[in-house]
Design a protein around this motif. Structure first.
Motif: not given
Length: 402
Positions: A173-175, A245-248, A287-288, A392-396
């Motif tokens: 929620t924070i990010i 997020n970097m792992i996924a 961190t986009h 923070v970018y990534g995939v859910y």
């Protein structure tokens, strides 16, 4: 000139990624980088700070003492509405930033984090064992990418892993970019109260963990309880969200680049593995939202004057795709020397936890694809939910099979 544009004509930041190129910065930002090293952009509140698009200028400004990270200063280009609450030391300037950072930096030295490598390897192997023994397909985020750094940071801090659902839900929620300020504030308050309770417990029953060391600073009068709780929130949230997020996302990028994945999977060279981690950090830029700063004095750079009180955004995703520094920057090449990237920032505010993140990523990238050599996507790329709405970018989710 950019400065003659009306606010309505200034391009919006952060922009939208192309659905066909989910690993790349938004095309509009690439166009701004070609326009020049400093261009005006428009934020959610109508303000028009400078977007610093190129690597050299980003590093120069991040190292400049005339540039402030203090979110409370007028002109600071906040990514979302700000409400009161404990202030993280990453949003402070020296000397207060340095005073608080020194209290925890010993836990994140290269030497200290290297001693954690065997324990991280056991965590990774145990989670892969559980995946292989269970049904497939499986969501790699839930089964692997999120538990690895969560277990590591919980062990380091002395936070009960049984509470991981609570702190992961609130940190999301924070990010989340689009979360209403009230929701973000409430989530931050819940995490702060939770860490405050843990600090109180460590004061009564200290252990051999980082939060106990922070609590000892409270007992000695060097920190307030509020400062200690805020420090705990920062370390807990940053310690699992970014690496997860970097792992996924790194796994997805490699699956979409099978030649690069094969190089990594078939090599037992730790130098190649370390280089792959650095290249993925450069290429993906999770961190986009950029590093946010405000000028304390007039600063002349790249033929432009940034006036005192004007905001700046160092777009690290663009800096890491600067063709003057990284040839063919939009190509993933794990043999590239990418160590100069700015994924962790630069200067006195560069990421405190980068040595730990590097060890975690090296262990994951050297283990997962070798132990599951037939790992593959279990869905189409256009069905994968990307975190376009996150700071923070990534995939859910990342459904995979083998």
């Amino acid at each position: 000139m950019t400065e003659t544009l009306s606010p309505a004509e200034v391009p919006e930041f952060p922009g939208v990624r192309a659905a066909s190129c989910p690993f790349d910065p938004p095309p509009a930002l690439h166009a701004l980088q070609r326009e020049g090293p400093l261009v005006r952009v428009r934020l959610w509140d109508g303000s028009t700070p400078w977007l610093v698009t190129r690597y050299t200028e980003q590093r120069a400004l991040l190292a400049d003492r005339r540039v402030s990270a203090d979110i409370t200063r007028p002109g600071y280009p906040s990514p979302a509405p700000v409400r009161g609450g404990p202030l993280s030391f990453i949003l402070m300037d020296d000397p207060e930033h340095a005073r608080l950072r020194r209290m925890v930096q010993a836990a994140f030295t290269v030497r200290r984090t290297e001693t954690m490598r065997p324990a991280i390897q056991r965590i990774v192997d145990d989670l892969i064992d559980a995946m292989l023994a269970g049904p497939k397909p499986v969501d790699l985020v839930e089964a692997f990418a999120l538990p690895v750094p969560s277990l590591v940071i919980c062990e380091l801090l002395g936070v009960p892993y049984a509470d991981h659902d609570f702190f992961q839900d609130n940190s999301r929620t924070i990010i989340r970019r689009g979360a209403p300020p009230e929701e973000r504030f409430a989530a931050g308050r819940r995490l702060t109260d939770y860490l405050d309770g843990l600090v109180a417990e460590k004061l009564r029953n200290p252990g051999d963990d980082l939060l106990s060391k922070v609590a000892a600073r409270v007992a000695e009068g060097e920190l307030t309880r509020q400062e200690a709780a805020g420090m705990g929130v920062l370390l807990l949230v940053a310690g699992h969200e970014t690496t997860a997020n970097m792992i996924a996302l790194g796994t997805l990028a490699l699956l979409r680049n099978p030649g690069q994945l094969a190089l990594l999977r078939e090599s037992d060279d730790p130098t190649l593995v370390a280089g792959a981690a650095e290249e993925l950090l450069r290429y993906l830029n999770i961190t986009h939202s950029g590093r946010r700063r405000v000028a304390l004095e007039d600063i002349e750079i790249a033929g432009q004057v940034i006036r005192a009180g004007e905001g700046m955004i160092m777009a690290n995703d663009l800096g890491n795709r600067d063709p003057e520094v990284f040839p063919d920057p939009d190509e993933l090449d794990i043999r590239r020397d990418a160590r100069r990237h700015v994924a962790f920032g630069f200067g006195v505010h560069q990421c405190l936890g980068q040595p730990l993140a590097r060890v975690e990523l090296q262990v994951v990238y050297s283990t997962l694809y070798r132990r599951i050599p037939t790992l593959s996507l279990a869905t189409d790329l256009d069905r994968i939910p990307f975190k376009h709405d996150g700071q923070v970018y990534g995939v859910y989710e990342l459904p995979v099979t083998w």
